[in-house]
Design a protein around this motif. Sequence first.
Motif, PDB file in Angstrom:
ATOM      1  N   PRO A 168      17.182  31.994  85.277  1.00 19.42           N
ATOM      2  CA  PRO A 168      17.924  31.315  84.843  1.00 19.42           C
ATOM      3  C   PRO A 168      18.949  31.861  86.382  1.00 19.42           C
ATOM      4  N   THR A 169      18.943  32.578  87.414  1.00 25.20           N
ATOM      5  CA  THR A 169      19.039  32.553  88.436  1.00 25.20           C
ATOM      6  C   THR A 169      18.009  32.065  90.244  1.00 25.20           C
ATOM      7  N   TYR A 170      16.666  31.103  89.274  1.00 22.41           N
ATOM      8  CA  TYR A 170      16.405  30.422  90.147  1.00 22.41           C
ATOM      9  C   TYR A 170      16.917  29.298  90.414  1.00 22.41           C
ATOM     10  N   THR A 171      17.882  28.858  90.534  1.00 22.69           N
ATOM     11  CA  THR A 171      18.522  27.904  90.702  1.00 22.69           C
ATOM     12  C   THR A 171      17.940  26.318  91.221  1.00 22.69           C
ATOM     13  N   ARG A 172      16.958  26.640  92.871  1.00 16.03           N
ATOM     14  CA  ARG A 172      16.381  26.308  93.344  1.00 16.03           C
ATOM     15  C   ARG A 172      15.199  25.979  92.414  1.00 16.03           C
TER      16      ARG A 172
END
Length: 686
Positions: free
Chosen positions: A566-570
């Motif tokens: 979920p933290t891989y926003t890019r």
Amino acid sequence: MKWRVPGMTFNRLYFNRGILYQNFRQHGWLGIVYLLLLLTLPLFIGTEYRDYTEDISTLFKVNGEFHWFLAITVPVVMALFLFRYIQAGGPADVYHSLPLKRRHLLTMNLMTGYVMILVPIWITAGVTKWVSVALNEPAYVFNDSAIWMWGVTISIVSLFMFTLTVAVGMCIGQSILQGLTVYGISLIPLIFWGVFGLHLKHYLFGYPENIFRFKIETISPISRVSSFSYAIPGWGELSIYAGMTVLMIVLSYLFYRKRHVESATQAIAFRIVKPIFRFGFMFTVVLLSGAYFSMISPGDSGIWGVAGYIIGGVAGYIGAEMIIRKTWLIWNSSLLPHFAVYGIATALILYVPVADWNGYATNVPSKDNVEKVRIGGDHTIYVDNQIVKLDDEQFYSNDMGYIDAVLALHQKIVDFRQTLNEKGQSRIIPDQESVRVDYKLKNGKTISRQYIVQESRFQQEFEHMKNFEDYKAVSYGTYALDNDVRSIGIRSRLTSDRAVYISNPQLIREFKALLKAEILDQTYEDQKSHWESYASAEVYQDYRDGLSSKQILDQPNLSSTYEIKPTYTRLIAWLKENKLYDQLQVSVDEVASAQFIKQEINSPGKAIYVYPDPQFIDENLKGNKKVATKNKEIISQLLQRQRSGYYTDQGIFYQIKLNFNKGQNVYMMLEEDDLTEGMRAILIDL
């Protein structure tokens, strides 16, 4: 004047027709049985039906385990029968009264065994070749080299087991004990490296698993059967068996020349062999008993292991004496002194490698001596039914900052070793982290250590180390993203039927670059997070550049799996931009309802793996109350996040089941702190 033909005496003595005729007449049926069993290979090939033809590189892919089993059993039986005459009193007297020297008798019996072994093998190879040519629609396609390699392998292994049995028989006076000893010797490498390795791992702080570069299963011809699915015998391994076969033949002649006829029916034929047998038997039982007691010990106590060694020592020594003397009446005045000598020798072998004074546990290399370092141990891939180790060099780092970080963590672990369950690191602990570190020193040596620690105790050191790109690149396998990629498959973590595929070269390059950047940019908290990934990406690439020079194999369909957190926003934004994100999403309208059930964990000091468990919520063995809801807002929130499994010894969790309209079920888990206000409102009565 009578002329004597040169070589006639040699032929008569070494190839006595009467002895050979008697051998084949009495024991030839063993060769026939071996042939019939081996012929199952062409029979299976000729009768197997498949919708497609499989191209195989080795015949061991066709019932290979069964044929290896034959190679390690039938030749042993042949040797027991052919050399039964030296183990029985009457036949021993008769055969050794013949006008033939022992080397002549041994040669004829060896030649008989070789014929009964080799002829069936090569007849089977010939029939297999004929069957492969005769079939119009074969299930398997293979070339002549596969047949040749199968024949050579079975021949060498069969001859090794046969000659090993003969050599052992020269030192043993009973056929049953001879057979048991053969398999005991065959298992010794496995017992020593496997079980003794467990001893070192249990009592030697920092001893790494799988420290040896070979697979333990492959060092014993008996356990070798279990590794056939991924490690077919090669020329190096066969050369070892061939060399040992020659050695066994030489030893057979030497032992037979010194063996007394009267030793028939005795357990041990030579006095010098008795202490070797006694110690070998005792030490084997000690290792097995110690390993067993260590595994069943409550709380992973080292005392149980020591008790197991003592019990095994007593039982092993008594058992060896009973076998040697062929009676259970073994008590005499020398029994205890002899046992003390063997016991002290065994204790020293067990104690010296794990003693604190040897410096192993406290040895942390200095920064000036370290050339490069690696975290995580060896990396392997599964190729062509074999586990192949990737080239080490790409996983080592010579960055001095990273080396400093690893050394700092290593030093602190050593400093706190007394509180780290030093006498057994197999117990699962909360927040558990396995640390495997390998140093390559400037003097060419390698130091390897492995620890299981509670990460929160060393959070500062772990954070410093895990923030280096060198660590993240190896731990998350970004090296594979540098290879050529054929395609990428992305699958939702929530339900497997949501998937997209990328084959456009430009999109593949963009995805790889973003994924690698996201991995290398992770913070320490990102790496520790227990939130379940949004999706997983299967990246199909060519690993050939990562293999060592001796292991370059042509296998284009290898793949690596990466989590899309979920933290891989890019990366997630890129998926949305390219219209891929929605294809992985589950709509709230697809879910009919959600069920909640409370799970409480309270087992201080004994970590339990908590994960989305279908059995816990469906079977509900504890009879816990369930709460169901059709609230779309709550269901929408559940679709956005869920916890992955991890070890903990306390906490309150909620097992959740999503019931889809089409009958599909999805299971997930949340911690109590993850609940929204809406969820807490409906779960207040749980």
